[in-house]
Design a protein around this motif. Sequence first.
Motif, short mmCIF file in Angstrom:
data_model
loop_
_atom_site.label_atom_id
_atom_site.label_comp_id
_atom_site.label_asym_id
_atom_site.label_seq_id
_atom_site.Cartn_x
_atom_site.Cartn_y
_atom_site.Cartn_z
N GLU A 109 0.76 -1.26 0.18
CA GLU A 109 0.20 -0.21 0.01
C GLU A 109 0.97 1.29 -0.06
O GLU A 109 0.48 2.16 -0.62
CB GLU A 109 -1.02 -0.20 1.35
CG GLU A 109 -1.75 -1.00 1.41
CD GLU A 109 -1.17 -2.21 1.86
OE1 GLU A 109 -1.87 -3.54 1.62
OE2 GLU A 109 -0.10 -2.28 2.70
N THR A 110 1.78 1.22 0.71
CA THR A 110 2.66 2.51 0.94
C THR A 110 3.99 2.54 0.29
O THR A 110 4.87 3.65 0.35
CB THR A 110 2.83 2.89 2.24
OG1 THR A 110 3.34 1.55 3.07
CG2 THR A 110 1.62 3.18 3.02
N GLY A 111 4.47 1.42 -0.36
CA GLY A 111 5.69 1.57 -0.98
C GLY A 111 7.05 1.32 -0.08
O GLY A 111 6.74 0.58 0.80
N PRO A 112 8.12 1.61 -0.67
CA PRO A 112 9.41 1.50 0.38
C PRO A 112 9.51 2.36 1.34
O PRO A 112 8.93 3.55 1.21
CB PRO A 112 10.47 1.48 -0.93
CG PRO A 112 9.88 2.64 -1.83
CD PRO A 112 8.38 2.36 -1.80
N SER A 113 10.06 1.88 2.31
CA SER A 113 10.35 3.02 3.48
C SER A 113 11.51 2.63 4.19
O SER A 113 12.08 1.31 4.13
CB SER A 113 9.17 2.90 4.46
OG SER A 113 8.66 1.78 4.92
N LEU A 114 12.25 3.52 4.79
CA LEU A 114 13.52 3.16 5.73
C LEU A 114 13.48 3.69 6.99
O LEU A 114 13.07 5.11 7.09
CB LEU A 114 14.83 3.72 4.91
CG LEU A 114 16.21 3.58 5.40
CD1 LEU A 114 16.60 2.06 5.56
CD2 LEU A 114 17.19 4.30 4.76
N TYR A 115 13.75 3.19 8.01
CA TYR A 115 13.52 3.40 9.55
C TYR A 115 14.82 3.64 9.86
O TYR A 115 15.66 2.80 10.16
CB TYR A 115 12.51 2.77 10.11
CG TYR A 115 11.16 3.23 9.82
CD1 TYR A 115 10.65 2.24 8.54
CD2 TYR A 115 10.30 3.95 10.42
CE1 TYR A 115 9.35 2.56 8.32
CE2 TYR A 115 9.00 4.51 9.95
CZ TYR A 115 8.61 3.41 8.99
OH TYR A 115 7.24 3.75 8.53
N TYR A 116 15.26 4.64 10.78
CA TYR A 116 16.52 4.86 11.37
C TYR A 116 16.39 4.87 13.08
O TYR A 116 15.23 5.23 13.52
CB TYR A 116 16.89 6.28 11.16
CG TYR A 116 18.00 6.86 12.11
CD1 TYR A 116 17.79 7.34 13.44
CD2 TYR A 116 19.32 7.07 11.73
CE1 TYR A 116 18.83 7.72 13.99
CE2 TYR A 116 20.42 7.28 12.49
CZ TYR A 116 20.26 7.72 13.64
OH TYR A 116 21.28 8.27 14.62
N ILE A 117 16.71 3.50 13.63
CA ILE A 117 16.34 3.53 14.96
C ILE A 117 17.85 3.26 15.84
O ILE A 117 18.47 2.24 15.37
CB ILE A 117 15.80 2.07 15.04
CG1 ILE A 117 14.42 1.96 14.22
CG2 ILE A 117 15.48 1.94 16.72
CD1 ILE A 117 13.99 0.66 14.23
N ASP A 118 18.06 4.38 16.54
CA ASP A 118 19.22 4.28 17.19
C ASP A 118 19.21 3.34 18.44
O ASP A 118 18.21 2.86 18.68
CB ASP A 118 20.22 5.66 17.31
CG ASP A 118 19.52 6.21 18.39
OD1 ASP A 118 20.27 7.48 18.76
OD2 ASP A 118 18.75 5.98 19.18
#
Lengths: 204, 204
Positions: A109-118
């Motif tokens: 539904e929303t396509g590609p995504s990248l999450y930064y989690i430190d």
Amino acid sequence: MECVFGLVGNDFAVVAADTSAVHSILVHKSNEDKIMILDSHKLIAASGESGDRVQFTEYIQKNVALYQFRNGIPLTTAAAANFTRGELATALRKNPYFVNILLAGYDKETGPSLYYIDYIATLHKVDKGAFGYGSYFSLAMMDRHYHSGMTVEEAIELVDKCIVEIRSRLVVAPPNFVIKIVDKEGAREYAWRESVKDAAVASA
Amino acid sequence: MSIFEYNGSALVAMVGKNCFAIASDRRLGVQLQTIATDFQRISKIHDRVFLGLSGLATDAQTLYQRLVFRHKLYQLREERDMKPETFANLVSAILYEKRFGPYFCQPVIAGLGDEDKPFICTMDSIGAKELAKDFVVAGTASESLYGACESMFKQDMEPEELFETVSQALLSSVDRDCLSGWGGHVYVVTPTEVKERILKGRMD
């Protein structure tokens, strides 16, 4: 020093990580895969203390699988990222995990995504992200050359540019990198960039 | 470096004539490195109460999730939204619960109370409330913000003039602070509408 970076392109997300396992001055191995395939359409690239890295990412992988078994549908990337952040946040004031994570995924539904989690559980959705000393070079290269909607070829060219910068400018530069990609076909290994190969195990 | 200065932040809330404005910067950093320039520090609790959280981003995210949870429970039990004064008391209580292991955040609460009277307050990381009739500030740029707001503030400003004042105070203060900036996010709230605007300042 561990280098992890990634970016979002047109209908895909790509992450790259170095592959050296180091303890103090000794390089144990230089083909350690630090990008785990979380499920069919998610990748988790992790850097940090090696015990925590393996334990924590496996824990997340098994819990994501459990959700799918229980509920019959897979978690979205955002949900998986928030779950990961929650686990890091809960552990933070008891027994913290020293792991930095870039979570890349593709949702229909929303396509590609990248999450930064430190490692202290700061979560942010980004178009490009990086951890470690290599981030000073890879983020600068990506700031210069990144634009939204890059094709796979353009993105890999940018990833290679970042790897070249890290190799030439970082004093303890890791020699080898692995690149993994996730798109609507799924999460898979794209390529290795090796400049030093481990010696083959001698036969008895 | 202080834990409150790890991520960098700037927050200000100001009272106008039957309206209020709450504004924040947009930088998410890790000490000297900028990770993102679109970080949201201000969240809507309900149409008439806004919460801004400065300080350590991970604690701001955890605290926000806990507060939304508590407010949703309140809505289910009381069948109405929380008044801003009540919400401020809730935040204060939740922060003091962790008196000997606190959340490293400084909240700014702004809302419209009974008879559309604007309410603003801030508190320290252990919940010591500071009510003000004119403006409240928080974050790494708070000292500059105090000065800028004190000189620019006037009583009973209309929403448009209030927006200009808050924006100028925010931008000029974050320009003197290396850990905050990269634009601004301003909400101007009147009894009838909420206007959200993004400011473009010095992008450094």
